[in-house]
Design an enzyme around this catalytic site. Structure first.
Site, PDB file in Angstrom:
ATOM      1  N   SER A 120       0.810  -1.217   0.000  1.00  0.00           N
ATOM      2  CA  SER A 120       0.000   0.000   0.000  1.00  0.00           C
ATOM      3  C   SER A 120       0.841   1.263   0.000  1.00  0.00           C
ATOM      4  O   SER A 120       0.304   2.363  -0.168  1.00  0.00           O
ATOM      5  CB  SER A 120      -0.901   0.011   1.232  1.00  0.00           C
ATOM      6  OG  SER A 120      -0.101   0.087   2.411  1.00  0.00           O
ATOM      7  N   VAL A 153       4.068   1.513   6.077  1.00  0.00           N
ATOM      8  CA  VAL A 153       5.162   0.822   6.755  1.00  0.00           C
ATOM      9  C   VAL A 153       4.877  -0.661   6.955  1.00  0.00           C
ATOM     10  O   VAL A 153       5.785  -1.501   6.870  1.00  0.00           O
ATOM     11  CB  VAL A 153       5.482   1.515   8.105  1.00  0.00           C
ATOM     12  CG1 VAL A 153       4.316   1.369   9.092  1.00  0.00           C
ATOM     13  CG2 VAL A 153       6.768   0.972   8.707  1.00  0.00           C
ATOM     14  N   MET A 208      -2.656  -2.231  -5.404  1.00  0.00           N
ATOM     15  CA  MET A 208      -4.040  -2.243  -5.852  1.00  0.00           C
ATOM     16  C   MET A 208      -4.559  -0.819  -6.004  1.00  0.00           C
ATOM     17  O   MET A 208      -4.568  -0.045  -5.043  1.00  0.00           O
ATOM     18  CB  MET A 208      -4.915  -2.992  -4.839  1.00  0.00           C
ATOM     19  CG  MET A 208      -4.495  -4.430  -4.605  1.00  0.00           C
ATOM     20  SD  MET A 208      -5.320  -5.123  -3.153  1.00  0.00           S
ATOM     21  CE  MET A 208      -7.040  -4.895  -3.587  1.00  0.00           C
ATOM     22  N   CYS A 217     -14.101  -4.979   1.345  1.00  0.00           N
ATOM     23  CA  CYS A 217     -12.924  -4.892   0.494  1.00  0.00           C
ATOM     24  C   CYS A 217     -12.041  -6.121   0.644  1.00  0.00           C
ATOM     25  O   CYS A 217     -11.560  -6.677  -0.347  1.00  0.00           O
ATOM     26  CB  CYS A 217     -12.137  -3.628   0.818  1.00  0.00           C
ATOM     27  SG  CYS A 217     -10.689  -3.391  -0.234  1.00  0.00           S
ATOM     28  N   CYS A 243      -9.811   5.415   2.039  1.00  0.00           N
ATOM     29  CA  CYS A 243      -8.828   6.281   1.386  1.00  0.00           C
ATOM     30  C   CYS A 243      -9.458   7.430   0.621  1.00  0.00           C
ATOM     31  O   CYS A 243      -9.007   8.570   0.700  1.00  0.00           O
ATOM     32  CB  CYS A 243      -7.930   5.465   0.469  1.00  0.00           C
ATOM     33  SG  CYS A 243      -8.687   4.970  -1.099  1.00  0.00           S
TER      34      CYS A 243
END
Length: 349
Positions: free
Chosen positions: A4, A7, A28, A93, A186
């Site tokens: 993503s 970290v 993704m 998701c 997001c």
């Protein structure tokens, strides 16, 4: 490795590489940043993924799941909010995109690794992560057993999130080590209220907010989709702080109570539909630990499945603010058995 740009997934990739795995990264893309109504730092995140992969010398690729995400997660989320319920897009998701569309794209003889704080055992059972503050098995409670058998969670045995950041620094991944942790969905962005975002997609009128105890109008709501049970109602009336107790779609009324500990905000049981048993173990009556929200502490409960496959969860002590549409997840010790969508609640008082 599903990466993503954060970290957790970056350190996960490095740990797998150190363990001798042949690691390939996949980023993704779930949201089209050309949509003016959505905000998602995907371009910056993709750059971070590329930078980490270059540092680790592993290949990476970006895969477009925008259409899948819209139809299988986003539209369902909008419909559920419009119906007055409280959905969890992150659960959807993981079920449909990450461990659905993405898993189907990779070779059948490969593993899919993610940066989730959870574990699996030799039988493919989903277990809580050792870092209880970050345990994310709640969000994977609808992922089928077959998918979990192909999953690796490198951070599952980590006991301290700070250790992950230190590992990132030690590995020379200084940018992701200091990167601010992202919360929420997001495309909403971290500086925008979720209700304001939903207003752009859901057309519902304003309506009265009433006091449950007296029936008097105490203000006006901006659309029932923007409220969930137990949250502050943002109604300024009298000396009290008001909280949402009910949402009446028929009359378009927000029903409120004074105070966050009002008795009408507590429930002693709920029933759930669309139940997922992750493993073959499918009891009809069992004492479990249950959660109706990710940040809620697990509480003792009795799960009872009747002859019509209705799942009822009765809590040992009343639980505050259970909302229809939420995911109720159950565990046996550390073992996540599965979950369902709450469709009714029983008041405690």
């Amino acid at each position: 490795m599903a990466m993503s740009g954060g970290v957790d997934s970056s350190v996960s990739a490095a740990l797998l590489q150190q363990q001798g795995y042949n690691v390939e990264a996949i980023y993704m893309k779930n949201w089209d940043t050309r949509d003016e109504r959505g905000v998602c730092p995907s371009e910056e995140d993709w750059k971070d993924v590329q930078s980490v992969c270059q540092h680790l010398q592993i290949p990476c690729q970006q895969v477009d799941f925008v259409k899948d995400y819209w139809h299988q997660v986003f539209q369902d989320t909008l419909d559920t909010y419009a119906a007055g319920l409280t959905p969890n897009p992150d659960v959807l998701c993981n079920q449909h995109i990450k461990f659905g569309s993405l898993l189907n794209k990779i070779p059948s003889d490969s593993w899919l690794a993610t940066g989730h704080y959870c574990r699996t055992d030799g039988e493919g059972r989903l277990l809580r992560g050792r870092e209880r503050n970050k345990d994310q098995s709640y969000y994977l409670s609808t992922v089928p057993h077959q998918a979990l058998q192909r999953a690796i969670f490198p951070l599952g045995n980590i006991t301290d999130k700070q250790h992950v950041k230190q590992l990132a620094s030690d590995l020379g991944l200084t940018k992701v080590a200091s990167k601010k942790e992202s919360y929420g969905i997001c495309f909403v962005g971290q500086h925008r209220k979720f209700a304001s975002f939903l207003e752009q997609y859901i057309d519902q009128p304003c309506g009265p907010a009433v006091d449950l105890e007296t029936g008097r109008v105490i203000g006006e709501h901006r659309g029932l989709f923007g409220y969930t049970i137990g949250q502050a109602a943002r109604i300024h009336h009298g000396p009290h702080k008001w909280f949402v107790a009910q949402k009446d779609l028929t009359s378009n009324t927000l029903v409120c109570v004074p105070g966050s500990k009002h008795p009408q905000l507590f429930h002693r049981a709920c029933t759930a539909t669309n139940w997922t048993w992750i493993h073959t173990f499918r009891p009809t009556k069992i004492n479990v630990m249950a959660q109706v929200r990710y940040r809620q502490d697990p509480v003792p409960a009795l799960l009872d499945v009747d002859d019509h496959q209705r799942h009822r969860i009765t809590f040992q002590e009343p639980v505050r603010a259970i909302a229809s549409g939420q995911q109720v997840v159950v565990w046996l010790d550390d073992w996540c058995l599965g979950s369902g969508l709450i469709d009714s609640v029983t008041p405690a008082y």
